[in-house]
Design a protein around this motif. Structure first.
Motif: not given
Lengths: 121, 314
Positions: B46-48, B262-269, B278-287, B290-293
């Protein structure tokens, strides 16, 4: 060439709810009918004249024999999806969630650690 | 030129919708955590602020079969129907009609030919769960036009891992050269270790947790050298007979380039491990915010995830 035909059977049955119901109800009769109405047809006008089942392929499909199909190298995605559609709900009701799938995995346990038969044709 | 604002690479788990909408008494124990992680991941897209989605998946013998199976294929339609009868039956996934973007499909197809990828194409493509699963997880309103790209990870002989990486690099070049002021996000799904129809399926974890942790490290550090040194068709088969879907994740890393995620998560099921990257090739503050949040809320990280920390059976 009939490994292709086994896969064609599984693929065309699985995508059509009427064929799925028939195959569950009466597998032997459904296989005969499928050959006449679907198997030998390339499209609605053109036939493929040389495709057929061996007796062993026919038996495995009549018996929903996933152990044989695995060893034979039929494509796992095709019979896994179809057989789950046929049996998993009945088994779950009787023996608990995933019981059909877990029994399947258990019966194939002798393959653990060995190279699996290829699904390439 | 168009701006590539996000690249998302994730597993696609067809049972996500069923698992997270089941009545409380039937829910698997991890359903709520799974949902939180997916919703957090959604925020990274969404942030992108994308206008168009380039979507990479693989037809699981829904439309295409062994009479004519495309190795690489692009859809070129104004509209796409989605979800086949047997996917509704097995996974409970609803039908969709997605808008297409014919202009970008045409530009992409010509660009791929120019880059040496002789794509098959379709003007009557129906989309399956490899593309609808990420719509459900990261864009559930299904309100953006898509350009679908299909690969063969399924019916051997398969293209090499390097070919998937090279294809990703070519797609990146073409998006960057697209003469438009639109923002494009690329979303692709595949698998970590996975077994279907064999003795290791539906286990307590995915069939090869060690591979999964290593694969997440390789992807999230952009380490294509390690992947090409270690990952072959045979090695993937050794991790589970359907692990070759990992090559679509390599493709997505190819779109992002050899960069840290720029964002990595996982879940063992049970059965398989989920991964959300997620990678942000043109990362801005909003992105970045969002990733940090998102990461703070669900235990994800805003950079590489290393195998030792993820743990083989975390």
């Amino acid at each position: 060439m009939s490994k292709y035909y086994v896969n064609k059977f599984l693929y065309t049955i699985d995508r059509d709810p009427e064929w799925v119901a028939r195959y569950k109800e009466d597998p032997a009769a459904t296989i005969d009918r499928w050959e006449k109405e679907v198997g030998i047809w390339l499209n609605s006008a053109e036939k493929t004249t040389w495709l057929s089942f061996t007796e062993e392929e026919r038996r495995a499909l009549i018996d929903y024999d996933y152990e044989w199909l695995f060893a034979y190298g039929a494509h796992f995605f095709l019979y896994l999806t179809l057989f789950i559609g046929l049996f998993a709900d009945d088994w779950a009701e009787e023996k608990g969630p995933l019981s059909y799938q877990l029994e399947w995995a258990r019966r194939l346990a002798p393959w653990i650690g060995k190279p699996y038969p290829s699904v390439a044709l | 030129m168009a701006e590539l604002t996000a690249v998302l690479a994730s597993t696609h788990h067809p049972f996500y919708l069923k698992a997270t909408t089941a009545p409380a008494e039937e829910r698997m124990p991890q359903a709520d955590e799974w949902k939180r992680k997916v919703e957090a991941y959604r925020e990274t897209l969404t942030a992108a602020e994308p206008d168009i989605l380039v979507m990479v998946g693989a037809d699981h013998f829904h439309q295409f079969f062994l009479d004519n199976y495309p190795t690489f294929m692009i859809g070129k339609q104004q509209k796409y129907d989605a979800t086949f009868y047997n996917e509704e039956r097995e996974f409970g996934i609803p039908k969709y009609v997605l808008d297409g973007d014919v202009d970008l499909s045409n530009f992409m197809h010509q660009g791929l030919l120019d880059e040496g990828f002789d794509f098959s194409f379709s003007h009557e493509l129906k989309i399956d769960h490899s593309i609808i699963c990420p719509i459900i997880t990261v864009r559930p309103d299904a309100d953006l036009p898509v350009v679908p790209i299909y690969t063969n990870i399924f019916a051997p002989p398969l293209p090499s891992p390097k070919r998937f990486w090279d294809l990703g690099r070519a797609i990146r070049k073409i998006i960057d050269a697209y003469p438009s002021d639109k923002k494009v996000a690329a979303i692709g799904t595949g698998h970590l270790s996975l077994e279907l129809g064999g003795p290791l399926m539906f286990g307590e974890h995915g069939p090869d947790p060690e591979f999964d942790a290593q694969a997440i490290e390789w992807l999230s550090t952009g380490n294509i050298e390690a992947i090409l040194e270690n990952v072959t068709h045979e090695s993937m088969a050794g991790s589970g007979n359907a692990t070759h879907g990992f090559m679509d994740l390599i493709l997505m890393m190819g779109i992002a380039g050899p960069e840290n995620a720029d964002y990595v998560d996982q879940l063992d099921l049970y059965h398989t491990r989920e991964m959300f990257m997620t990678w942000y090739p043109n990362k801005n503050d909003k992105m970045a915010e969002a990733a940090a949040r998102s990461a703070a809320g669900v235990g994800a990280v805003t950079g590489p995830m290393y195998a030792a920390k993820a743990g083989a059976t975390a």
